[in-house]
Write a protein that holds these residues in place. Structure first.
Motif, PDB file in Angstrom:
ATOM      1  N   ARG A 172      57.671 -24.765 -13.764  1.00 57.30           N
ATOM      2  CA  ARG A 172      56.494 -24.539 -13.391  1.00 57.30           C
ATOM      3  C   ARG A 172      56.059 -24.653 -14.830  1.00 57.30           C
ATOM      4  O   ARG A 172      55.939 -24.678 -15.673  1.00 57.30           O
ATOM      5  N   TYR A 173      54.280 -24.324 -14.321  1.00 59.95           N
ATOM      6  CA  TYR A 173      53.005 -24.970 -15.858  1.00 59.95           C
ATOM      7  C   TYR A 173      52.137 -24.791 -14.702  1.00 59.95           C
ATOM      8  O   TYR A 173      51.925 -23.802 -13.768  1.00 59.95           O
ATOM      9  N   CYS A 177      54.441 -26.597  -9.731  1.00 58.50           N
ATOM     10  CA  CYS A 177      55.841 -27.490 -10.175  1.00 58.50           C
ATOM     11  C   CYS A 177      54.959 -28.499  -9.978  1.00 58.50           C
ATOM     12  O   CYS A 177      55.827 -29.609 -10.732  1.00 58.50           O
ATOM     13  N   ARG A 197      53.255 -32.031 -11.985  1.00 56.37           N
ATOM     14  CA  ARG A 197      52.439 -32.601 -13.127  1.00 56.37           C
ATOM     15  C   ARG A 197      51.714 -33.188 -12.512  1.00 56.37           C
ATOM     16  O   ARG A 197      51.472 -35.265 -12.769  1.00 56.37           O
ATOM     17  N   GLY A 252      46.973 -25.616 -21.182  1.00 51.02           N
ATOM     18  CA  GLY A 252      47.869 -26.212 -20.262  1.00 51.02           C
ATOM     19  C   GLY A 252      48.920 -25.078 -21.319  1.00 51.02           C
ATOM     20  O   GLY A 252      48.950 -25.074 -22.120  1.00 51.02           O
ATOM     21  N   GLY A 282      53.555 -24.339 -20.276  1.00 58.53           N
ATOM     22  CA  GLY A 282      54.678 -24.229 -19.676  1.00 58.53           C
ATOM     23  C   GLY A 282      56.069 -25.449 -19.924  1.00 58.53           C
ATOM     24  O   GLY A 282      55.517 -26.235 -21.557  1.00 58.53           O
ATOM     25  N   PRO A 283      57.344 -25.640 -19.799  1.00 58.49           N
ATOM     26  CA  PRO A 283      57.464 -24.623 -18.910  1.00 58.49           C
ATOM     27  C   PRO A 283      57.647 -23.271 -18.577  1.00 58.49           C
ATOM     28  O   PRO A 283      58.028 -22.899 -20.115  1.00 58.49           O
TER      29      PRO A 283
END
Length: 341
Positions: free
Chosen positions: A163-164, A206, A208, A235, A237-238
């Motif tokens: 997840r990001y 999840c 991209r 941004g 993540g993960p």
């Protein structure tokens, strides 16, 4: 000799430094980036975090909110739970960081522009970046290099969907006194009031894909936001990071470096602040090994609730039922929100 060398000058590291200084320890923070540091996060502080910051003498400027509201992405059902005690606070990450840095400086904490490489943990001291300290605290983030160098990182299990998080600000007046969480089939959008004419929108997913493409999956939310007026996207993540242990002799982990499950319940900073307090207590009383248990105790509610919600979110049969269930069982929803508040 330095009592506490904190690697990483983000909110978790600075909170640890402030706790240490208030406990009478000599604290040095190693942070190569200039203050303030921005980061992709939802920027909504739950009431527990607001209270913890007040206990440190930190009161950042922001916008109060009074609950959590779940909504289906395309309209329909919604559920709102109000906080029973206190209020949350929408705070720009840079504002929060600057406030913590100012408090640390006020207490005499030195922040050195050092990038920490290898860490040598001995029986009586820790050496890193040319400094020697009785204890070292790794507060260097989600992908903590110190955690990896100490052999404390645990690789993710195979088959787990990463997840990001993506975040953008919009110059628009907040329309709700709560943090809104919009649920689509594969993502959530968090709307946090930050000021009279500012909201933050954070997407957890999840997938991209570009921010605007993902925002289009939330038509009611997208319609409220001025097209083309958002700030640059940040941004992270993960998100899920597993850790073998929080203690390695005289080295300890705090904040995201200590392991991270997900941002789904917005409790990351509350947990980090509680664990910073527990860490300094264990060090000050000469029992650093007790921090592992203290960390588990301080993060238990977050891990249980976030884990259960994340488990449901990742199952196609259950995910569409999360908002309807919250609307059908308002007392259960309110209890869950206030468990972490």
């Amino acid at each position: 000799m330095i009592d506490l060398l904190v690697v990483g000058g983000g909110p978790a590291g600075l909170a640890t430094a402030v706790h240490g200084a208030l406990a009478g320890l000599e604290v040095v923070v190693a942070e190569p980036r200039p203050t303030p540091v921005d980061k992709a996060c939802g920027e909504g502080l739950m009431p527990a975090a607001v209270r913890a910051l007040a206990g440190l003498g930190v009161a950042p400027e922001g916008r109060a909110f009074h609950g959590i509201r779940y909504l289906e992405a395309a309209g329909g059902r919604a559920a709102e739970a109000r906080f029973r005690s206190g209020h949350g606070l929408g705070v720009r990450r840079t504002v929060l960081h600057a406030a913590l840095a100012a408090r640390a400086a006020e207490l005499g904490v030195r922040v050195l522009p050092l990038r920490v490489g290898p860490v040598d943990v001995g029986p009586h001291a820790v050496r890193a970046a040319g400094l020697t300290a009785r204890h070292l605290v790794a507060a260097d983030g989600l992908h903590s290099p110190v955690r990896r160098s100490l052999g404390l990182h645990r690789p993710p299990p195979p088959g787990r969907s990463a997840r990001y998080g993506l975040r953008r600000h919009y110059p628009v007046a907040p329309w709700c006194g709560s943090v809104e969480v919009h649920w689509s089939a594969r993502a959530e959008a968090y709307v946090t009031p930050l000021g009279p004419e500012l909201v933050g929108v954070a997407l957890l997913t999840c997938d991209r894909a570009p921010f605007d493409e993902q925002l289009a999956r939330f038509p009611l939310l997208a319609a409220r936001l001025p097209a083309g007026a958002g700030t640059a996207v940040r941004g992270a993540g993960p998100l899920h990071q597993q850790v073998r242990a929080r203690v390695a002799g005289r080295a300890l982990l705090v904040g995201d470096a200590a392991g991270y499950l997900d941002a789904l319940t917005g409790e990351g900073l509350s947990v980090a602040l509680a664990c910073a307090d527990a860490l300094v207590h264990c060090v000050r009383t000469g029992r650093p090994e007790a921090y592992e248990r203290a960390w588990r105790r301080a993060s238990r509610s977050y891990r249980l609730l976030t884990g259960a919600l994340l488990w449901a979110r990742q199952r196609p049969v259950l995910a569409p039922r999360i908002v309807p269930l919250a609307a059908r069982l308002p007392r259960v929803f309110e209890a869950g929100v206030n468990l972490l508040a």
